[in-house]
Scaffold this motif. Structure first.
Motif, PDB file in Angstrom:
ATOM      1  N   VAL A   1     -33.501  -1.380  57.396  1.00  0.00           N
ATOM      2  CA  VAL A   1     -32.888  -0.417  58.311  1.00  0.00           C
ATOM      3  C   VAL A   1     -31.806   0.363  57.578  1.00  0.00           C
ATOM      4  N   ALA A   2     -31.853   1.681  57.704  1.00  0.00           N
ATOM      5  CA  ALA A   2     -30.892   2.539  57.009  1.00  0.00           C
ATOM      6  C   ALA A   2     -29.495   2.350  57.579  1.00  0.00           C
ATOM      7  N   ASP A   3     -28.510   2.570  56.722  1.00  0.00           N
ATOM      8  CA  ASP A   3     -27.120   2.489  57.148  1.00  0.00           C
ATOM      9  C   ASP A   3     -26.697   3.842  57.707  1.00  0.00           C
ATOM     10  N   GLY A   4     -26.192   3.837  58.950  1.00  0.00           N
ATOM     11  CA  GLY A   4     -25.728   5.073  59.556  1.00  0.00           C
ATOM     12  C   GLY A   4     -26.727   5.640  60.548  1.00  0.00           C
ATOM     13  N   GLY A   5     -26.355   6.780  61.096  1.00  0.00           N
ATOM     14  CA  GLY A   5     -27.203   7.439  62.074  1.00  0.00           C
ATOM     15  C   GLY A   5     -26.688   7.232  63.485  1.00  0.00           C
TER      16      GLY A   5
ATOM     17  N   TRP B   1     -15.256  -5.895  63.309  1.00  0.00           N
ATOM     18  CA  TRP B   1     -16.340  -6.815  63.640  1.00  0.00           C
ATOM     19  C   TRP B   1     -16.604  -7.745  62.466  1.00  0.00           C
ATOM     20  N   TRP B   2     -16.647  -9.035  62.737  1.00  0.00           N
ATOM     21  CA  TRP B   2     -16.769 -10.049  61.698  1.00  0.00           C
ATOM     22  C   TRP B   2     -18.208 -10.483  61.454  1.00  0.00           C
ATOM     23  N   GLY B   3     -19.108 -10.082  62.337  1.00  0.00           N
ATOM     24  CA  GLY B   3     -20.508 -10.466  62.180  1.00  0.00           C
ATOM     25  C   GLY B   3     -21.247  -9.501  61.270  1.00  0.00           C
ATOM     26  N   ASP B   4     -22.576  -9.511  61.349  1.00  0.00           N
ATOM     27  CA  ASP B   4     -23.362  -8.550  60.573  1.00  0.00           C
ATOM     28  C   ASP B   4     -22.964  -7.140  60.991  1.00  0.00           C
ATOM     29  N   PRO B   5     -22.616  -6.283  60.037  1.00  0.00           N
ATOM     30  CA  PRO B   5     -22.163  -4.933  60.391  1.00  0.00           C
ATOM     31  C   PRO B   5     -23.250  -4.157  61.122  1.00  0.00           C
ATOM     32  N   ALA B   6     -22.842  -3.349  62.069  1.00  0.00           N
ATOM     33  CA  ALA B   6     -23.794  -2.501  62.778  1.00  0.00           C
ATOM     34  C   ALA B   6     -24.436  -1.530  61.809  1.00  0.00           C
ATOM     35  N   ARG B   7     -25.748  -1.376  61.900  1.00  0.00           N
ATOM     36  CA  ARG B   7     -26.448  -0.434  61.022  1.00  0.00           C
ATOM     37  C   ARG B   7     -26.217   1.003  61.491  1.00  0.00           C
ATOM     38  N   LEU B   8     -26.135   1.225  62.790  1.00  0.00           N
ATOM     39  CA  LEU B   8     -25.887   2.560  63.323  1.00  0.00           C
ATOM     40  C   LEU B   8     -24.402   2.907  63.245  1.00  0.00           C
ATOM     41  N   SER B   9     -24.124   4.174  63.044  1.00  0.00           N
ATOM     42  CA  SER B   9     -22.730   4.634  63.112  1.00  0.00           C
ATOM     43  C   SER B   9     -22.288   4.790  64.557  1.00  0.00           C
ATOM     44  N   GLU B  10     -23.213   5.293  65.396  1.00  0.00           N
ATOM     45  CA  GLU B  10     -22.871   5.535  66.788  1.00  0.00           C
ATOM     46  C   GLU B  10     -24.077   5.279  67.686  1.00  0.00           C
ATOM     47  N   ILE B  11     -23.768   4.953  68.926  1.00  0.00           N
ATOM     48  CA  ILE B  11     -24.759   4.930  69.995  1.00  0.00           C
ATOM     49  C   ILE B  11     -24.230   5.828  71.104  1.00  0.00           C
ATOM     50  N   VAL B  12     -25.010   6.825  71.474  1.00  0.00           N
ATOM     51  CA  VAL B  12     -24.634   7.726  72.565  1.00  0.00           C
ATOM     52  C   VAL B  12     -25.532   7.415  73.758  1.00  0.00           C
ATOM     53  N   LEU B  13     -24.913   6.924  74.823  1.00  0.00           N
ATOM     54  CA  LEU B  13     -25.631   6.639  76.065  1.00  0.00           C
ATOM     55  C   LEU B  13     -25.550   7.889  76.928  1.00  0.00           C
ATOM     56  N   ARG B  14     -26.675   8.539  77.095  1.00  0.00           N
ATOM     57  CA  ARG B  14     -26.711   9.856  77.758  1.00  0.00           C
ATOM     58  C   ARG B  14     -27.423   9.747  79.095  1.00  0.00           C
ATOM     59  N   ALA B  15     -26.772  10.184  80.167  1.00  0.00           N
ATOM     60  CA  ALA B  15     -27.386  10.144  81.496  1.00  0.00           C
ATOM     61  C   ALA B  15     -28.464  11.220  81.600  1.00  0.00           C
ATOM     62  N   VAL B  16     -29.699  10.763  81.813  1.00  0.00           N
ATOM     63  CA  VAL B  16     -30.832  11.686  81.963  1.00  0.00           C
ATOM     64  C   VAL B  16     -31.661  11.215  83.158  1.00  0.00           C
TER      65      VAL B  16
ATOM     66  N   ASP C   1     -28.273  -4.800  64.937  1.00  0.00           N
ATOM     67  CA  ASP C   1     -29.497  -4.693  64.140  1.00  0.00           C
ATOM     68  C   ASP C   1     -30.280  -3.412  64.408  1.00  0.00           C
ATOM     69  N   MET C   2     -29.915  -2.657  65.442  1.00  0.00           N
ATOM     70  CA  MET C   2     -30.646  -1.440  65.765  1.00  0.00           C
ATOM     71  C   MET C   2     -30.382  -0.375  64.712  1.00  0.00           C
ATOM     72  N   GLY C   3     -31.388   0.445  64.454  1.00  0.00           N
ATOM     73  CA  GLY C   3     -31.208   1.539  63.512  1.00  0.00           C
ATOM     74  C   GLY C   3     -32.532   2.183  63.165  1.00  0.00           C
ATOM     75  N   PHE C   4     -32.479   3.128  62.262  1.00  0.00           N
ATOM     76  CA  PHE C   4     -33.669   3.863  61.843  1.00  0.00           C
ATOM     77  C   PHE C   4     -34.164   3.321  60.512  1.00  0.00           C
ATOM     78  N   LEU C   5     -35.459   3.144  60.410  1.00  0.00           N
ATOM     79  CA  LEU C   5     -36.043   2.590  59.188  1.00  0.00           C
ATOM     80  C   LEU C   5     -35.781   3.492  57.994  1.00  0.00           C
ATOM     81  N   LYS C   6     -35.580   2.863  56.852  1.00  0.00           N
ATOM     82  CA  LYS C   6     -35.454   3.630  55.622  1.00  0.00           C
ATOM     83  C   LYS C   6     -36.776   4.330  55.325  1.00  0.00           C
TER      84      LYS C   6
END
Length: 754
Positions: free
Chosen positions: A54-58, A246-261, A727-732
């Motif tokens: 999983v890529a770092d960031g996004g 955060w002391w656990g496994d670092p989040a792979r995503l930089s941000e999560i935007v929860l958008r009301a749709v 663990d969520m993120g975009f595949l390399k």
């Protein structure tokens, strides 16, 4: 809100029966050697991938139903998005595994166990030594104690929606150090694992003001892989960003935007590229599946113009090129609009080809609710007749089979297949049986064909005609000249039903049941109605020579002059198509036993408040979640309603108004039983009693359909399992998910745990 099994899922942990004990209840399945809980019917489908792939960031843009009115999950207006945010930014002592069972969360707890049972239950929590709030302070006993005081119910200044479990705590104190928390209960509490999840910092729970208002729009202090960066009401979105502490496994995503749709706008959002992940309805799922097929590059098999035949197109061309200029202009305009719609659809399909459908089953089920407060359904026999008329397998298949999901009817009100407390207890009520359903109705006085009272004016008119037409041809009964009866004028072949005859001369008798006549062919009453011999089908028949009535085998049942018709209330908004389909099938099943339904569709906004909660319905469809703690969470749903101080009926969340003292007692015993095996046995026994009372009939586990960008890993249809946000993120580039693991697209075998 989607009403595909609409239900107050967000309020299950918050403030959205008669003669049952006499029924035969099967032996508890838990007594055998085979675990009756079984396995989950479907595993999660999330494109699992190792973190290295999983890529770092996004930024993950995730469609949700609403921007929540509060970030405090313990307030009455908390919703599913509130819970989603809390899972990402706050501590959870336990989380759900792939079988819907609570497991210790090692990021926060080194251990948690009951260390004493006598004289009182004591639970000792040992907190992960690395666990800290985002302001750098250790997570410790002070946070546990502040949350207990806020939720115990003792201080009414706190606006809390629920205090179940916290009200059983006697004290919370430090153990050997600040990282040990010792919780002593005043009464035994089997569901202690449900507590302190989520855990708020003492900054939120320490005072009524901070609890009531401080955490509604912002959380200054958090302790998860993400923090709340911004709640933007103008853009209808919530932005979560990486937690640097955060002391656990670092989040792979930089941000999560929860958008009301809104649900009916999600196709547009997906094709416009404004969301990467969204729960969708079956129609959208079909579109995404079609986009991946060969038709996506050619003539569409669905969408605008898909229903038009070659003949339609030829006729359109002829009109457009015809001599009638006005008609030609209109047709040319219509053809242009169809081309524009087809082009737009093709562009959308091209965009949708970048997504895939990830599917599983939600930890929730859709039920048919039967309002037992008053009316015909107040009679347990009528409720049981309704239940016995239903082919639950057929209903489950109608919803789930087209989606490629296991179509197995739900066998419990309190758990789902795979969960510890699950067992199929539907045998306590009995399976589909039309004859038994009809017998139950007859026992309750509802018989096919009558006795139905006609209007006084109509009866007097018919009596007058009958006297004048005595001996004429075509009279009722069609027999000899000696017979008397009403004229057949206007008879359209429908059932003729006798009047409710109090003296027993020909009606249903004192008990309103079918007449029992001694003659071999029955006899004619003075009103011309033919009564059948004993053992014949109940009811009365039309005159000889009259055409057979339509649906003669499913004549409506009636009692005391009134046919049995039930009000069936449904939501009308987007996402309710599945419910309407199910309701239509249920209506046909009930029609086979003589019950008619009056279906009314109401606005989504008023569905629960003005109909379900207020009791303005006979039948309704909505959903309940199946949690890991049914003794706590399900009790208010099935508790016996009791009179309130003001004379009203306190139903809690029991919108069917059907309950028994025995069910309440079983819940009380289960919640105080610390032995896991005995606890499960009591829950299953309570479920059997709930089945027997027939206040609600579980139908099928709700489908969970999620549109996900193809390169998005570790996100999608989560099933039972709590999402792992870090663990969520975009595949390399060039990386692929792990094949042959969790997910119904790859394997039907669900995961068994964390």
């Amino acid at each position: 809100m989607s009403h595909d099994g609409v239900g107050p899922r967000a309020v299950m942990r918050s403030v959205a029966f008669l003669t049952a004990g006499a029924l035969a209840v099967p032996a508890l399945a838990g007594c055998g050697s085979e675990d009756p809980a079984g396995k989950p019917l479907a595993g999660q489908d999330i494109e699992p991938a190792g973190r290295a792939k999983v890529a770092d960031g996004g930024t993950l843009r995730w469609a949700v139903d609403t921007v929540p009115g509060t970030l405090n999950t313990f307030q009455s207006d908390a919703d599913a998005t509130t819970t989603r945010i809390a899972q990402a930014v706050l501590p959870s002592m336990f989380r759900m595994d792939g079988r819907g069972r609570p497991v210790r969360n090692p990021d926060y707890l080194e251990s948690a166990e009951v260390v004493e049972t006598e004289p009182k239950q004591v639970v000792l929590y040992k907190i992960n030594q690395q666990a800290v709030w985002s302001d750098g302070r250790e997570i410790g006993a002070a946070d546990f104690a502040a949350q207990w005081r806020a939720l115990s119910g003792r201080d009414t200044a706190y606006w809390t929606a629920r205090n179940a479990g916290y009200d059983r705590i006697e004290k919370v104190e430090r153990g050997k150090g600040n990282l040990e928390v010792k919780v002593t209960f005043s009464r035994p509490y089997a569901d202690w694992r449900s507590l302190f999840t989520p855990l708020y910092p003492k900054d939120v729970t320490g005072t009524p003001d901070s609890f009531n208002e401080g955490a509604r729009k912002k959380l200054k202090v958090t302790a998860g892989p993400f923090t709340v960066k911004k709640v933007d009401g103008t853009k209808d979105e919530v932005t979560l960003t990486r937690n640097v502490r955060w002391w656990g496994d670092p989040a792979r995503l930089s941000e999560i935007v929860l958008r009301a749709v809104p649900r009916d706008k999600r196709v547009s959002a997906l094709t416009a590229g404004t969301v990467d992940l969204a729960e969708i309805d079956p129609a959208t799922a079909r579109r995404i599946t079609a986009a991946a097929g060969p038709q996506s590059t050619g003539t569409p098999l669905m969408g605008p113009g898909a229903h038009r035949s070659a003949a339609d197109e030829l006729h359109s061309w002829a009109v457009a090129h015809g001599s009638d200029e006005e008609a030609a202009d209109e047709e040319v305009s219509a053809r242009e609009k169809r081309r524009e719609k087809a082009a737009k659809y093709a562009r959308q399909q091209q965009a949708l080809s970048g997504f895939e459908v990830r599917r599983s089953l939600e930890p929730a089920y859709t039920q048919l609710a039967l309002n037992g407060a008053d009316g015909p359904l107040a009679d347990e026999r009528v409720r049981r007749a309704v239940a016995r008329a239903l082919d639950r397998k057929e209903l489950a298949e109608a919803v789930l089979k087209p989606l490629g999901l296991p179509a197995v009817p739900v066998g419990s009100h309190l758990a789902l297949s795979g969960q510890a407390a699950y067992a199929d207890n539907s045998g306590a009520l009995g399976h589909q049986d039309t004859k038994e359903a009809q017998a139950l109705l007859a026992d309750a006085g509802w018989v096919p064909g009558g006795p139905v009272k006609e209007g006084k004016e109509k009866k007097e008119k018919q009596k007058e005609k009958g006297e004048k037409a005595a001996g004429a041809e075509g009279k009722k009964g069609g027999g000899s000249d000696e017979d008397t009866g009403n004229e057949s004028e206007g008879d359209d072949g429908t059932y003729i039903v006798g009047e409710d005859d109090a003296d027993g001369d020909g009606g249903g008798g004192d008990d309103d049941k079918a007449p029992r006549d001694a003659g071999p062919e029955g006899h004619l009453a003075q009103d011309g109605t033919r009564h059948l011999k004993q053992g014949s089908a109940p009811g009365a028949y039309a005159p000889r020579g009259t055409a057979a009535p339509a649906r003669a085998g499913t004549a409506p049942v009636a009692k005391n002059g009134k046919a049995l018709t039930l009000r069936f209330v449904l939501p009308s908004g987007p996402g309710s198509d599945t419910l309407r389909t199910v309701a239509g099938r249920i209506s046909k099943m009930l029609e086979r036993i003589g019950i008619r339904t009056d279906i009314s569709q109401v606005d989504d906004e008023s569905y629960f408040k003005d109909h379900i909660a207020s009791g303005a319905y006979d039948l309704a469809l909505y959903s309940w979640p199946a949690t890991a703690f049914p003794a706590t969470d399900a009790r208010p749903v099935y508790a016996k309603p009791v009179p309130a101080a003001d004379g009203s009926l306190n139903v809690e969340q029991n919108y069917t108004r059907v309950g028994t003292d025995q069910v309440d007692q079983l819940f009380d015993q289960a919640i105080a039983t610390l032995d896991d095996s005995e606890h499960r046995a009591l829950i299953r026994k309570a479920d059997s009693r709930i089945w027997a009372a027939a206040g609600s009939i579980p139908l099928y586990q709700r489908p969970q359909l999620t549109a996900a960008r193809k390169n998005l890993a570790n996100a999608g249809a989560f099933g039972f399992r709590t999402p792992v946000y870090e663990d969520m993120g975009f595949l390399k580039k060039g990386a692929q998910g792990t094949p042959g693991t969790q997910g119904t697209r790859k394997s039907a075998e669900p995961s068994s745990g964390d």
